[in-house]
Design a protein around this motif. Sequence first.
Motif, PDB file in Angstrom:
ATOM      1  N   THR A 125       0.818  -1.220   0.000  1.00  0.00           N
ATOM      2  CA  THR A 125       0.000   0.000   0.000  1.00  0.00           C
ATOM      3  C   THR A 125       0.851   1.270   0.000  1.00  0.00           C
ATOM      4  O   THR A 125       0.344   2.336  -0.375  1.00  0.00           O
ATOM      5  CB  THR A 125      -0.910   0.015   1.245  1.00  0.00           C
ATOM      6  N   SER A 223      13.434  26.273  -1.068  1.00  0.00           N
ATOM      7  CA  SER A 223      12.465  25.327  -1.645  1.00  0.00           C
ATOM      8  C   SER A 223      11.672  25.933  -2.805  1.00  0.00           C
ATOM      9  O   SER A 223      11.228  25.208  -3.700  1.00  0.00           O
ATOM     10  CB  SER A 223      11.523  24.813  -0.564  1.00  0.00           C
ATOM     11  N   VAL A 282       7.251  22.401  -4.548  1.00  0.00           N
ATOM     12  CA  VAL A 282       6.530  21.947  -3.345  1.00  0.00           C
ATOM     13  C   VAL A 282       5.035  22.178  -3.528  1.00  0.00           C
ATOM     14  O   VAL A 282       4.213  21.314  -3.221  1.00  0.00           O
ATOM     15  CB  VAL A 282       7.057  22.676  -2.083  1.00  0.00           C
ATOM     16  N   LEU A 289       1.020  14.922  -1.630  1.00  0.00           N
ATOM     17  CA  LEU A 289       1.194  14.800  -0.174  1.00  0.00           C
ATOM     18  C   LEU A 289      -0.148  14.594   0.509  1.00  0.00           C
ATOM     19  O   LEU A 289      -0.283  13.758   1.401  1.00  0.00           O
ATOM     20  CB  LEU A 289       1.845  16.067   0.395  1.00  0.00           C
ATOM     21  N   ARG A 293      -1.110  11.272   2.580  1.00  0.00           N
ATOM     22  CA  ARG A 293      -1.402  11.442   4.018  1.00  0.00           C
ATOM     23  C   ARG A 293      -2.757  10.829   4.359  1.00  0.00           C
ATOM     24  O   ARG A 293      -2.954  10.308   5.458  1.00  0.00           O
ATOM     25  CB  ARG A 293      -1.313  12.930   4.398  1.00  0.00           C
ATOM     26  N   ASP A 432       1.738  22.302   9.679  1.00  0.00           N
ATOM     27  CA  ASP A 432       0.889  22.381   8.484  1.00  0.00           C
ATOM     28  C   ASP A 432      -0.551  22.704   8.891  1.00  0.00           C
ATOM     29  O   ASP A 432      -1.240  23.470   8.207  1.00  0.00           O
ATOM     30  CB  ASP A 432       0.964  21.058   7.711  1.00  0.00           C
ATOM     31  N   ARG A 435      -0.845  26.247   9.395  1.00  0.00           N
ATOM     32  CA  ARG A 435      -0.937  26.927   8.103  1.00  0.00           C
ATOM     33  C   ARG A 435      -2.388  26.881   7.605  1.00  0.00           C
ATOM     34  O   ARG A 435      -2.920  27.876   7.114  1.00  0.00           O
ATOM     35  CB  ARG A 435      -0.019  26.191   7.121  1.00  0.00           C
TER      36      ARG A 435
HETATM   37  C1  MFK Z   1       0.915   2.745   3.900  1.00  0.00           C
HETATM   38  C2  MFK Z   1       0.579   4.121   4.149  1.00  0.00           C
HETATM   39  C3  MFK Z   1       0.629   4.936   2.941  1.00  0.00           C
HETATM   40  C4  MFK Z   1       1.538   6.088   3.064  1.00  0.00           C
HETATM   41  C5  MFK Z   1       2.655   6.005   2.098  1.00  0.00           C
HETATM   42  C6  MFK Z   1       3.728   6.904   2.486  1.00  0.00           C
HETATM   43  C7  MFK Z   1       4.967   6.701   1.729  1.00  0.00           C
HETATM   44  C8  MFK Z   1       6.063   7.455   2.385  1.00  0.00           C
HETATM   45  C9  MFK Z   1       6.829   8.285   1.464  1.00  0.00           C
HETATM   46  C10 MFK Z   1       7.351   9.591   2.039  1.00  0.00           C
HETATM   47  O1  MFK Z   1       7.571   9.821   3.202  1.00  0.00           O
HETATM   48  S1  MFK Z   1       7.579  10.716   0.804  1.00  0.00           S
HETATM   49  C11 MFK Z   1       8.251  12.141   1.569  1.00  0.00           C
HETATM   50  C12 MFK Z   1       7.236  12.924   2.264  1.00  0.00           C
HETATM   51  N1  MFK Z   1       7.788  14.158   2.660  1.00  0.00           N
HETATM   52  C13 MFK Z   1       7.075  15.050   3.266  1.00  0.00           C
HETATM   53  O2  MFK Z   1       5.915  14.857   3.545  1.00  0.00           O
HETATM   54  C14 MFK Z   1       7.749  16.369   3.547  1.00  0.00           C
HETATM   55  C15 MFK Z   1       7.387  16.895   4.917  1.00  0.00           C
HETATM   56  N2  MFK Z   1       7.595  18.315   4.956  1.00  0.00           N
HETATM   57  C16 MFK Z   1       6.566  19.183   4.718  1.00  0.00           C
HETATM   58  O3  MFK Z   1       5.437  18.789   4.488  1.00  0.00           O
HETATM   59  C17 MFK Z   1       6.909  20.620   4.746  1.00  0.00           C
HETATM   60  O4  MFK Z   1       5.877  21.329   5.382  1.00  0.00           O
HETATM   61  C18 MFK Z   1       7.123  21.172   3.332  1.00  0.00           C
HETATM   62  C19 MFK Z   1       8.090  20.328   2.570  1.00  0.00           C
HETATM   63  C20 MFK Z   1       5.815  21.251   2.563  1.00  0.00           C
HETATM   64  C21 MFK Z   1       7.679  22.556   3.564  1.00  0.00           C
HETATM   65  O5  MFK Z   1       8.267  23.052   2.373  1.00  0.00           O
HETATM   66  P1  MFK Z   1       8.420  24.617   2.147  1.00  0.00           P
HETATM   67  O6  MFK Z   1       8.802  24.860   0.748  1.00  0.00           O
HETATM   68  O7  MFK Z   1       9.192  25.210   3.242  1.00  0.00           O
HETATM   69  O8  MFK Z   1       6.888  24.973   2.279  1.00  0.00           O
HETATM   70  P2  MFK Z   1       6.106  26.305   2.190  1.00  0.00           P
HETATM   71  O9  MFK Z   1       6.885  27.445   1.639  1.00  0.00           O
HETATM   72  O10 MFK Z   1       5.446  26.461   3.489  1.00  0.00           O
HETATM   73  O11 MFK Z   1       5.019  25.861   1.120  1.00  0.00           O
HETATM   74  C22 MFK Z   1       5.203  25.959  -0.264  1.00  0.00           C
HETATM   75  C23 MFK Z   1       3.813  26.006  -0.896  1.00  0.00           C
HETATM   76  O12 MFK Z   1       3.203  24.718  -0.775  1.00  0.00           O
HETATM   77  C24 MFK Z   1       2.872  26.976  -0.197  1.00  0.00           C
HETATM   78  O13 MFK Z   1       1.980  27.443  -1.182  1.00  0.00           O
HETATM   79  P3  MFK Z   1       2.213  28.841  -1.906  1.00  0.00           P
HETATM   80  O14 MFK Z   1       3.513  28.688  -2.668  1.00  0.00           O
HETATM   81  O15 MFK Z   1       1.033  28.986  -2.811  1.00  0.00           O
HETATM   82  O16 MFK Z   1       2.293  29.865  -0.810  1.00  0.00           O
HETATM   83  C25 MFK Z   1       2.124  26.093   0.773  1.00  0.00           C
HETATM   84  O17 MFK Z   1       0.873  26.614   1.157  1.00  0.00           O
HETATM   85  C26 MFK Z   1       1.960  24.844  -0.086  1.00  0.00           C
HETATM   86  N3  MFK Z   1       1.751  23.648   0.730  1.00  0.00           N
HETATM   87  C27 MFK Z   1       2.624  23.089   1.569  1.00  0.00           C
HETATM   88  N4  MFK Z   1       2.090  21.974   2.101  1.00  0.00           N
HETATM   89  C28 MFK Z   1       0.850  21.872   1.569  1.00  0.00           C
HETATM   90  C29 MFK Z   1       0.636  22.942   0.695  1.00  0.00           C
HETATM   91  N5  MFK Z   1      -0.495  23.095   0.000  1.00  0.00           N
HETATM   92  C30 MFK Z   1      -1.467  22.200   0.186  1.00  0.00           C
HETATM   93  N6  MFK Z   1      -1.327  21.136   1.011  1.00  0.00           N
HETATM   94  C31 MFK Z   1      -0.207  20.941   1.720  1.00  0.00           C
HETATM   95  N7  MFK Z   1      -0.098  19.877   2.523  1.00  0.00           N
END
Ligand code: MFK
Length: 499
Positions: A125, A223, A282, A289, A293, A432, A435
Motif C-alpha cells: 500500500t 524550496s 513543493v 502529499l 497522508r 501544516d 498553516r
Molecule cells: C501505507 C501508508 C501509505 C503512506 C505512504 C507513504 C509513503 C512514504 C513516502 C514519504 O515519506 S515521501 C516524503 C514525504 N515528505 C514530506 O511529507 C515532507 C514533509 N515536509 C513538509 O510537508 C513541509 O511542510 C514542506 C516540505 C511542505 C515545507 O516546504 P516549504 O517549501 O518550506 O513549504 P512552504 O513554503 O510552506 O510551502 C510551499 C507552498 O506549498 C505553499 O503554497 P504557496 O507557494 O502557494 O504559498 C504552501 O501553502 C503549499 N503547501 C505546503 N504543504 C501543503 C501545501 N499546499 C497544500 N497542502 C499541503 N499539505
Amino acid sequence: MGFLQAAPQLPHPWRNDRLLHALLERALPSTHRTALETDLDALGDYALMAWQRAAVTTRRKPVLTQWDAWGRRVDRIELTTAWQEGPHITTRHAVLASGHENHEHARLEEFARVYLYHVASEFYTCPLAMTDGAATALKASGNQALVERALPHFLSRDAATFWLSGQWMTETHGGSDVGHTETVARQDADGQWRLYGRKWFSSAVVGEAALALARPEGAGGGSGALALFYVETMDDAHGAQRKPQLVIDRLKDKLGTQELPTAEIHLDGLPAWPLGELSNGVRQVAPMLNVTRTWNAVCAIASMARAIALARDYAMRREAFGHPLIELPLHAQTLADMQAEFEGAFALAFEVAQLLGRVEHGSAAPHETALLRLLTPLAKLWTGKLSVRLCSEALECFGGAGYIEDTGLPQLLRDAQVYAIWEGTTNVLSLDALRALAGDGLGALRTAVAAWQQGGDPHAAFAIDAALDAAASHLDATPTQRAALEAGARGLAITLARC
Ligand code: MFK
Ligand code: FAD
C-alpha cells in the motif's frame, strides 16, 4: 504435554466489521454498495488467507542483488509473496482505480478497499499510495502529455499494464525541510532534462515511475526554486531492465515495514520531464502529499483494527483467575477504551476520505475545501500517534505472548511506528495544520462542527467549542509570539483532532 493455549483467530475482516458496514450503509447509495461489497468480501478473504499464511511461513524480507556472477550491475530485487501478488490483487479489485472514478463516493469506495487490504499487503500500500498521489498531482498539473502517458498505467485494472510510482523527496539534508535538496536537473542541448543526485529514501524503488523534486541548474537556493519532475525507471530497449542512470546503493534495514523495499539511490542523468513551471515544486507536489497522508491515516486505522480484533478474540480464549479475560471487568474496560479511541480515529480518517471525494468531484459544500485542507494533516498526525499506542496496548493484552516474534504480534507495533514519521512527522503536520488554520480552516471547522453537533451530546458540543475558541485565541498571536505559537502547535493539533 500440559495446557496448550489456543491461538487468536482473526475474524473475517469485512464480514465482521460492524463499523465499516455501518459507514457504507449510511454514506453510499445501495446501487454502489452491491458492486463494492463483492470486492470488499474478496479483499477480506485475502486478508484472512494472508494472516493464516503468515502463521505457518517464515517471514521474508526483500533481497537486493547488485551484481551478477559476471560482474554486471543488475540491482535486482526479489520481493515477498504478498508483493508479487500485489499488482494482481490491486488491479482485480480496483483498489486504486476506483478512487479516480467520476462520482463523489469514489474516494470512500477506494479507501474502504485500502482499509481491508492494507495489513495483508505487507505495505505494498505504500507505493500504491504514492501512485495514487502521483496520479492526483499529474491531473492537478494539467500536463496533458504526462497525464496521457502515465495515468492509463497508474489507474490500470490489468496487472500486465499496471505501473507503480515513487515519490522522491527526502535527501540526506532534507526530509521535513526539502529546501536543502541537492539533486540537480540539467537540460541537454536537445531540451531533455536529466536528474543528477542522491535520494535518501525511495520506497517504491521497484516501481516504473516517480515524481522527484530537483533544483534546475542555476536556480537559486531554498524550496521555492525547486521543480517537480516525472521520471520513468525502466528501460524497454533492454527488456524492461532498470535504466542505467538509476543506481540502487542499498536497501535500508528498518525497524518495521520490512517487506517494503526502501532504497538509497543515485541518479546519474536519469531522463526527466517537468510537470509544470520550473519552480514552486513543493506547491506542485502538495496534491500528492495530501493524498498519501490520507492513505496513511486509513492504513493506520487498519493496523489498529487488526490489533484490536486479535486482542478481542484472544480475550475469549485466554483464562485468568477462573474466567475468560473478556469477563474480567478491568480487561473488558481496557478493550472498550481501545475500541472507543479507535472508533473516533476511524470516523476522522473516513471523514477525510469522503471530503476528498466530494471536493475532487466538485460537489462539496463551500466550506469543505478548507475543511479538507485542515482535517488531512490532523487525521494523519493523530492516527499515526494513536496506532503506536493502541498496537502497544494490544500487545499487552496478550501478556508475554505479545512480545514473542512468531505470534506475528510484535510486527504490528514495529510497523505502526512508521505512520508518525513518513509523509510529514507529527510536528511538521502540526505546523501544516497551523498553516491551514490561518487560512479558512477555523471557520470551516466551526461550520462543520455546528452541523455535526445537531442533535448530539451538548457536553461534547461544549468541549469542541472550547477547543475552537482556544485555537482562535492562539492564532491571534503577533509575529513576536510566533515561537510560542509553534511550540504549542502539536497540543493544539491533537486537541482538535481528538475533538
Ligand atoms: C501505507 C501508508 C501509505 C503512506 C505512504 C507513504 C509513503 C512514504 C513516502 C514519504 O515519506 S515521501 C516524503 C514525504 N515528505 C514530506 O511529507 C515532507 C514533509 N515536509 C513538509 O510537508 C513541509 O511542510 C514542506 C516540505 C511542505 C515545507 O516546504 P516549504 O517549501 O518550506 O513549504 P512552504 O513554503 O510552506 O510551502 C510551499 C507552498 O506549498 C505553499 O503554497 P504557496 O507557494 O502557494 O504559498 C504552501 O501553502 C503549499 N503547501 C505546503 N504543504 C501543503 C501545501 N499546499 C497544500 N497542502 C499541503 N499539505
Ligand atoms: P528531519 O526532517 O531531520 O526531522 C527530525 C526531527 O525534527 C523530527 O522529529 C521532526 O518532527 C522535527 N522537525 C523538523 N522540522 C521541524 C520544525 N519546523 N518544527 C518542529 N520540529 C521539526 N521519503 C521520500 O521522499 N520517499 C520515500 O519513498 C520515503 N520512504 C520512506 C520509508 C520509510 C520506511 C521511512 C521511515 C521514511 C521514508 N521517507 C521517504 C522519508 C520520510 O518522509 C522522512 O524521513 C520524513 O519526512 C522526515 O524527514 P527526516 O528523516 O529528514 O527528519
